[in-house]
Design a protein around this motif. Structure first.
Motif, PDB file in Angstrom:
ATOM      1  N   LYS A   1      13.208  68.280  -6.167  1.00 18.05           N
ATOM      2  CA  LYS A   1      12.150  68.670  -7.099  1.00 18.05           C
ATOM      3  C   LYS A   1      11.083  67.590  -7.193  1.00 18.05           C
ATOM      4  N   PHE A   2      11.512  66.328  -7.186  1.00 18.20           N
ATOM      5  CA  PHE A   2      10.570  65.209  -7.244  1.00 18.20           C
ATOM      6  C   PHE A   2       9.656  65.215  -6.021  1.00 18.20           C
ATOM      7  N   HIS A   3      10.244  65.320  -4.824  1.00 17.24           N
ATOM      8  CA  HIS A   3       9.429  65.339  -3.608  1.00 17.24           C
ATOM      9  C   HIS A   3       8.502  66.556  -3.601  1.00 17.24           C
ATOM     10  N   ALA A   4       9.030  67.703  -4.010  1.00 16.33           N
ATOM     11  CA  ALA A   4       8.214  68.923  -4.012  1.00 16.33           C
ATOM     12  C   ALA A   4       7.012  68.773  -4.937  1.00 16.33           C
ATOM     13  N   SER A   5       7.210  68.111  -6.088  1.00 13.69           N
ATOM     14  CA  SER A   5       6.100  67.932  -7.023  1.00 13.69           C
ATOM     15  C   SER A   5       5.012  67.053  -6.423  1.00 13.69           C
ATOM     16  N   ARG A   6       5.417  66.107  -5.599  1.00 16.59           N
ATOM     17  CA  ARG A   6       4.435  65.226  -4.969  1.00 16.59           C
ATOM     18  C   ARG A   6       3.768  65.869  -3.755  1.00 16.59           C
ATOM     19  N   LEU A   7       4.391  66.913  -3.224  1.00 18.66           N
ATOM     20  CA  LEU A   7       3.865  67.566  -2.033  1.00 18.66           C
ATOM     21  C   LEU A   7       3.131  68.872  -2.329  1.00 18.66           C
ATOM     22  N   THR A   8       3.242  69.345  -3.554  1.00 13.65           N
ATOM     23  CA  THR A   8       2.617  70.619  -3.911  1.00 13.65           C
ATOM     24  C   THR A   8       1.104  70.469  -3.990  1.00 13.65           C
ATOM     25  N   PRO A   9       0.342  71.326  -3.301  1.00 14.41           N
ATOM     26  CA  PRO A   9      -1.128  71.254  -3.384  1.00 14.41           C
ATOM     27  C   PRO A   9      -1.603  71.398  -4.824  1.00 14.41           C
ATOM     28  N   PRO A  10      -2.758  70.798  -5.202  1.00 16.25           N
ATOM     29  CA  PRO A  10      -3.633  70.029  -4.311  1.00 16.25           C
ATOM     30  C   PRO A  10      -3.223  68.556  -4.198  1.00 16.25           C
ATOM     31  N   VAL A  11      -2.627  68.190  -3.079  1.00 21.70           N
ATOM     32  CA  VAL A  11      -2.177  66.814  -2.897  1.00 21.70           C
ATOM     33  C   VAL A  11      -3.347  65.839  -2.769  1.00 21.70           C
ATOM     34  N   ASP A  12      -4.541  66.362  -2.448  1.00 16.46           N
ATOM     35  CA  ASP A  12      -5.672  65.459  -2.283  1.00 16.46           C
ATOM     36  C   ASP A  12      -6.175  64.900  -3.612  1.00 16.46           C
ATOM     37  N   GLN A  13      -5.557  65.305  -4.737  1.00 10.22           N
ATOM     38  CA  GLN A  13      -5.912  64.732  -6.030  1.00 10.22           C
ATOM     39  C   GLN A  13      -4.978  63.578  -6.399  1.00 10.22           C
ATOM     40  N   ARG A  14      -4.037  63.240  -5.524  1.00  8.12           N
ATOM     41  CA  ARG A  14      -3.064  62.198  -5.822  1.00  8.12           C
ATOM     42  C   ARG A  14      -3.281  61.014  -4.908  1.00  8.12           C
ATOM     43  N   GLU A  15      -3.029  59.843  -5.444  1.00  5.14           N
ATOM     44  CA  GLU A  15      -3.230  58.636  -4.655  1.00  5.14           C
ATOM     45  C   GLU A  15      -1.936  58.274  -3.924  1.00  5.14           C
ATOM     46  N   MET A  16      -1.525  59.175  -3.052  1.00  2.00           N
ATOM     47  CA  MET A  16      -0.313  59.005  -2.262  1.00  2.00           C
ATOM     48  C   MET A  16      -0.385  59.960  -1.082  1.00  2.00           C
ATOM     49  N   GLY A  17       0.449  59.740  -0.105  1.00 10.97           N
ATOM     50  CA  GLY A  17       0.514  60.646   1.029  1.00 10.97           C
ATOM     51  C   GLY A  17       1.826  60.475   1.782  1.00 10.97           C
ATOM     52  N   TYR A  18       2.354  61.586   2.310  1.00 10.55           N
ATOM     53  CA  TYR A  18       3.585  61.570   3.098  1.00 10.55           C
ATOM     54  C   TYR A  18       3.247  61.709   4.587  1.00 10.55           C
ATOM     55  N   VAL A  19       4.006  61.010   5.414  1.00  9.24           N
ATOM     56  CA  VAL A  19       3.972  61.202   6.857  1.00  9.24           C
ATOM     57  C   VAL A  19       5.379  61.636   7.280  1.00  9.24           C
ATOM     58  N   VAL A  20       5.458  62.724   8.039  1.00 14.12           N
ATOM     59  CA  VAL A  20       6.737  63.271   8.469  1.00 14.12           C
ATOM     60  C   VAL A  20       6.806  63.228   9.991  1.00 14.12           C
ATOM     61  N   ALA A  21       7.968  62.843  10.508  1.00 16.98           N
ATOM     62  CA  ALA A  21       8.215  62.848  11.953  1.00 16.98           C
ATOM     63  C   ALA A  21       9.156  63.995  12.288  1.00 16.98           C
ATOM     64  N   GLU A  22       8.798  64.780  13.289  1.00 19.83           N
ATOM     65  CA  GLU A  22       9.618  65.906  13.727  1.00 19.83           C
ATOM     66  C   GLU A  22       9.981  65.738  15.201  1.00 19.83           C
ATOM     67  N   GLN A  23      11.138  66.280  15.556  1.00 25.17           N
ATOM     68  CA  GLN A  23      11.553  66.288  16.954  1.00 25.17           C
ATOM     69  C   GLN A  23      12.161  67.645  17.270  1.00 25.17           C
ATOM     70  N   LYS A  24      11.909  68.141  18.477  1.00 26.80           N
ATOM     71  CA  LYS A  24      12.420  69.453  18.864  1.00 26.80           C
ATOM     72  C   LYS A  24      13.892  69.350  19.246  1.00 26.80           C
ATOM     73  N   ASP A  25      14.674  70.250  18.699  1.00 24.85           N
ATOM     74  CA  ASP A  25      16.088  70.329  19.041  1.00 24.85           C
ATOM     75  C   ASP A  25      16.213  70.875  20.463  1.00 24.85           C
ATOM     76  N   PRO A  26      16.860  70.124  21.374  1.00 26.75           N
ATOM     77  CA  PRO A  26      16.932  70.586  22.771  1.00 26.75           C
ATOM     78  C   PRO A  26      17.708  71.878  22.947  1.00 26.75           C
ATOM     79  N   LYS A  27      18.592  72.203  21.989  1.00 28.59           N
ATOM     80  CA  LYS A  27      19.390  73.420  22.109  1.00 28.59           C
ATOM     81  C   LYS A  27      18.675  74.638  21.539  1.00 28.59           C
ATOM     82  N   THR A  28      18.066  74.467  20.364  1.00 28.18           N
ATOM     83  CA  THR A  28      17.444  75.616  19.691  1.00 28.18           C
ATOM     84  C   THR A  28      15.941  75.705  19.919  1.00 28.18           C
TER      85      THR A  28
END
Length: 253
Positions: free
Chosen positions: A99-126
């Motif tokens: 819930k905490f992370h969701a509150s920080r990620l819910t738009p409009p995020v551009d009104q907050r003085e913070m930002g998340y960076v996420v790294a993704e990788q493709k699952d070789p099986k799926t």
């Protein structure tokens, strides 16, 4: 207006370039400032033995919240069990953190003085993309801890950028992803939050592996503090970069 996100599935070198969004703060914004070591049980069994390839870096989205919680809690239980103790870890509630992370990620995020960076990788099986890392940049918030003590040559007023969270999935740590997430968060701070001063990153004093990581990527040890979480006081040490623009190669040294 929704800004389309772009992806790049090829390996990314430092500094990490993630999709550009409009600045949150203008260039006229001022900085936001206010006036016993234990050992870790961490081993290297969770570390990757090779570089992490084919990673996509992007901005965090609200639907990422449960995956970020999983990353955070798995790291807590693996790295911090002895440092924090079972009673502390047992009081952590995944739903509350999500819930905490969701509150920080819910738009409009551009009104907050913070930002998340996420790294993704493709699952070789799926073939599906999965979250394997996260970092968060914020304007430093000093009031959540006490007994700050900065080392000679550093002061609280130096810092206008804080890397608040950094977690990498167990099993891929050690492949260079953590460093890329740190620099990706710094880029967000520079591009969107107009951060032009020093960068600070806090970790627990007993987190020897984490402390060695920050030294390896070029940080200096800059200070100490006491952080109170769920009624438990944690001794923390800070690492920092002197100038965010110079570290990103955007300004001359």
């Amino acid at each position: 207006m929704t800004v389309p996100e772009t992806t790049n599935t090829s390996p990314v070198s430092i500094p990490v370039h993630i999709p550009t969004l409009p600045p949150i703060r203008s260039t006229t914004s001022s900085r936001s400032t206010s006036s016993s070591t234990s050992t870790t049980l961490s081993t290297v069994s969770h570390l990757s033995d090779r570089p992490i390839a084919e990673v996509t870096f992007r901005h965090g989205r609200v639907e990422d919240a449960p995956y970020l919680t999983d990353l955070q809690f798995s790291n807590y239980r693996y790295h911090y069990k002895e440092l924090m103790g079972d009673s502390f870890l047992d009081r952590l509630v995944p739903a509350d953190m999500t819930k905490f992370h969701a509150s920080r990620l819910t738009p409009p995020v551009d009104q907050r003085e913070m930002g998340y960076v996420v790294a993704e990788q493709k699952d070789p099986k799926t073939g599906e993309l999965g979250v394997i890392g996260m970092s968060q940049v914020i304007v430093p918030y000093w009031d959540r801890a006490h007994s700050h003590r900065f080392y000679e040559g550093w002061s609280q007023d130096d810092f206008d950028c804080e890397i608040d969270t950094l977690y990498v999935k167990l099993g891929v740590q050690g492949g260079g992803l953590g460093r890329k997430l740190v620099f990706g968060a710094m880029q967000e701070g520079y591009d969107r939050l107009n951060m032009r001063g020093a960068v600070i990153i806090w970790t627990m004093i007993g987190n020897i592996q984490g402390r060695e990581f920050y030294k390896r990527i070029g940080c200096e040890e800059v200070g100490e503090r006491i952080l109170e979480v769920n009624g438990v006081e944690l001794e923390c040490v800070a690492y920092g970069f002197r100038d965010i623009g110079r570290e990103l190669g955007l300004e001359s040294k």
